[in-house]
Motif scaffolding. Structure first.
Motif, PDB file in Angstrom:
ATOM      1  N   VAL A 161      80.689  14.958  32.852  1.00 29.86           N
ATOM      2  CA  VAL A 161      79.836  15.000  31.657  1.00 29.86           C
ATOM      3  C   VAL A 161      79.421  13.588  31.262  1.00 29.86           C
ATOM      4  CG1 VAL A 161      79.794  15.531  29.180  1.00 29.86           C
ATOM      5  CG2 VAL A 161      80.748  17.186  30.807  1.00 29.86           C
ATOM      6  N   HIS A 162      80.366  12.656  31.220  1.00 33.20           N
ATOM      7  CA  HIS A 162      80.044  11.274  30.848  1.00 33.20           C
ATOM      8  C   HIS A 162      79.051  10.653  31.832  1.00 33.20           C
ATOM      9  CE1 HIS A 162      82.615  11.007  27.426  1.00 33.20           C
ATOM     10  NE2 HIS A 162      83.710  11.284  28.121  1.00 33.20           N
ATOM     11  N   ARG A 163      79.230  10.927  33.111  1.00 32.40           N
ATOM     12  CA  ARG A 163      78.306  10.416  34.126  1.00 32.40           C
ATOM     13  C   ARG A 163      76.895  10.985  33.913  1.00 32.40           C
ATOM     14  NH1 ARG A 163      81.568  10.961  37.818  1.00 32.40           N
ATOM     15  NH2 ARG A 163      81.087  13.082  38.464  1.00 32.40           N
ATOM     16  N   LEU A 164      76.812  12.290  33.653  1.00 32.53           N
ATOM     17  CA  LEU A 164      75.520  12.930  33.408  1.00 32.53           C
ATOM     18  C   LEU A 164      74.841  12.344  32.177  1.00 32.53           C
ATOM     19  CD1 LEU A 164      73.477  15.259  34.034  1.00 32.53           C
ATOM     20  CD2 LEU A 164      74.814  16.629  32.412  1.00 32.53           C
ATOM     21  N   LEU A 165      75.589  12.209  31.098  1.00 34.80           N
ATOM     22  CA  LEU A 165      75.009  11.639  29.876  1.00 34.80           C
ATOM     23  C   LEU A 165      74.506  10.220  30.116  1.00 34.80           C
ATOM     24  CD1 LEU A 165      77.551  12.951  27.213  1.00 34.80           C
ATOM     25  CD2 LEU A 165      75.244  13.795  27.673  1.00 34.80           C
ATOM     26  N   GLY A 166      75.258   9.445  30.879  1.00 32.12           N
ATOM     27  CA  GLY A 166      74.824   8.091  31.207  1.00 32.12           C
ATOM     28  C   GLY A 166      73.544   8.074  32.031  1.00 32.12           C
ATOM     29  N   GLU A 167      73.427   9.017  32.959  1.00 28.63           N
ATOM     30  CA  GLU A 167      72.241   9.075  33.806  1.00 28.63           C
ATOM     31  C   GLU A 167      71.001   9.543  33.045  1.00 28.63           C
ATOM     32  OE1 GLU A 167      72.701  11.066  37.570  1.00 28.63           O
ATOM     33  OE2 GLU A 167      74.740  10.315  37.786  1.00 28.63           O
ATOM     34  N   LEU A 168      71.192  10.346  32.020  1.00 32.30           N
ATOM     35  CA  LEU A 168      70.040  10.926  31.328  1.00 32.30           C
ATOM     36  C   LEU A 168      69.621  10.188  30.065  1.00 32.30           C
ATOM     37  CD1 LEU A 168      70.852  14.727  31.662  1.00 32.30           C
ATOM     38  CD2 LEU A 168      68.984  13.483  32.751  1.00 32.30           C
ATOM     39  N   THR A 169      70.525   9.522  29.394  1.00 28.88           N
ATOM     40  CA  THR A 169      70.236   8.980  28.072  1.00 28.88           C
ATOM     41  C   THR A 169      69.030   8.055  28.041  1.00 28.88           C
ATOM     42  OG1 THR A 169      72.520   9.271  27.392  1.00 28.88           O
ATOM     43  CG2 THR A 169      71.210   7.694  26.138  1.00 28.88           C
ATOM     44  N   ASP A 170      68.952   7.113  28.928  1.00 30.40           N
ATOM     45  CA  ASP A 170      67.822   6.169  28.934  1.00 30.40           C
ATOM     46  C   ASP A 170      67.003   6.300  30.210  1.00 30.40           C
ATOM     47  OD1 ASP A 170      68.345   4.961  26.410  1.00 30.40           O
ATOM     48  OD2 ASP A 170      70.017   3.887  27.328  1.00 30.40           O
ATOM     49  N   ARG A 171      66.904   7.487  30.744  1.00 29.79           N
ATOM     50  CA  ARG A 171      66.208   7.705  32.017  1.00 29.79           C
ATOM     51  C   ARG A 171      64.718   7.435  31.849  1.00 29.79           C
ATOM     52  NH1 ARG A 171      68.229  10.272  36.508  1.00 29.79           N
ATOM     53  NH2 ARG A 171      66.659  10.693  38.068  1.00 29.79           N
ATOM     54  N   PRO A 172      64.151   6.580  32.702  1.00 33.97           N
ATOM     55  CA  PRO A 172      62.704   6.324  32.636  1.00 33.97           C
ATOM     56  C   PRO A 172      61.919   7.621  32.841  1.00 33.97           C
ATOM     57  CG  PRO A 172      63.789   4.720  34.061  1.00 33.97           C
ATOM     58  CD  PRO A 172      64.810   5.770  33.733  1.00 33.97           C
ATOM     59  N   GLY A 173      60.857   7.762  32.059  1.00 34.99           N
ATOM     60  CA  GLY A 173      59.996   8.933  32.175  1.00 34.99           C
ATOM     61  C   GLY A 173      60.448  10.132  31.364  1.00 34.99           C
ATOM     62  N   PHE A 174      61.551  10.001  30.640  1.00 39.98           N
ATOM     63  CA  PHE A 174      62.064  11.106  29.818  1.00 39.98           C
ATOM     64  C   PHE A 174      62.470  10.586  28.451  1.00 39.98           C
ATOM     65  CE2 PHE A 174      62.460  12.891  34.002  1.00 39.98           C
ATOM     66  CZ  PHE A 174      62.234  14.239  33.819  1.00 39.98           C
TER      67      PHE A 174
END
Length: 192
Positions: A161-174
């Motif tokens: 979950v922590h890894r997913l949140l890290g990957e999505l929080t500041d994801r370019p284009g989103f």
């Protein structure tokens, strides 16, 4: 404010009973379901992808918000569990069921992008994330749930979950928003 929804799709009661009969405990939370219905309603004629049919509670919520021109593809690994959804919801021409590994389905898919992707299983969330995000149309929404700790989580799940949140929080284009509500949600809207 009471955040429970009074507007539950008629099929949900039967699906909940079938889930109990099958010992299936991972059905869509009603608050998440209400959000799914609202997101589907916001996309007239929308193309929707659900990763993780389960017994079909999320599917029922999505269908309840969709208009007649919208379409839904729902993917599930467990054919016995998905059979419940097919039996109760398969008569609706707006929904198509795919049974098989969600990751393999994502890798093989070559169709048009989706206006809403709901990732309610590992593929598209903890695996194959880039592939799933690549299927979100510009202006479309990607939603994941089950991000708040649960007593039955395996010991390493919180790391995922922590890894997913890290990957999505500041994801370019989103543009993303985390919601510590229902089972824990993250919604990401594709901006480019």
């Amino acid at each position: 404010m009471d955040d429970t929804t009074p507007r539950i799709p008629p099929a949900v009661a039967g699906l909940r009973a079938a889930a109990a009969d099958h010992g299936f405990t991972m059905s869509c939370d009603a608050r998440t379901g209400a959000l799914l219905a609202a997101l589907a309603a916001a996309r007239p004629g929308g193309r929707i992808l659900e990763l993780g049919t389960g017994v079909g509670e999320g599917t029922a919520w999505l269908l309840s918000g969709m208009d007649a021109a919208a379409s839904l593809v729902t993917v599930e690994l467990d054919g016995d569990v998905q059979a419940v959804a097919r039996e109760q919801l398969g008569g609706d021409p707006r929904v198509g069921f795919a049974c098989g590994d969600g990751g393999a389905w994502l890798e093989a898919y070559r169709g048009a992008p989706f206006d809403l992707v709901f990732a309610d299983t590992w593929p598209g969330k903890y695996t194959h994330l880039d592939t799933a995000l690549g299927l979100v149309a510009p202006g479309g929404t990607y939603l994941v749930d089950d991000l708040l700790p649960q007593p039955d989580w395996p010991a390493t799940h919180l790391d995922s979950v922590h890894r997913l949140l890290g990957e999505l929080t500041d994801r370019p284009g989103f543009r993303t928003v985390r919601m510590g509500w229902a089972s824990g949600l993250l919604m990401a809207v594709r901006t480019s």
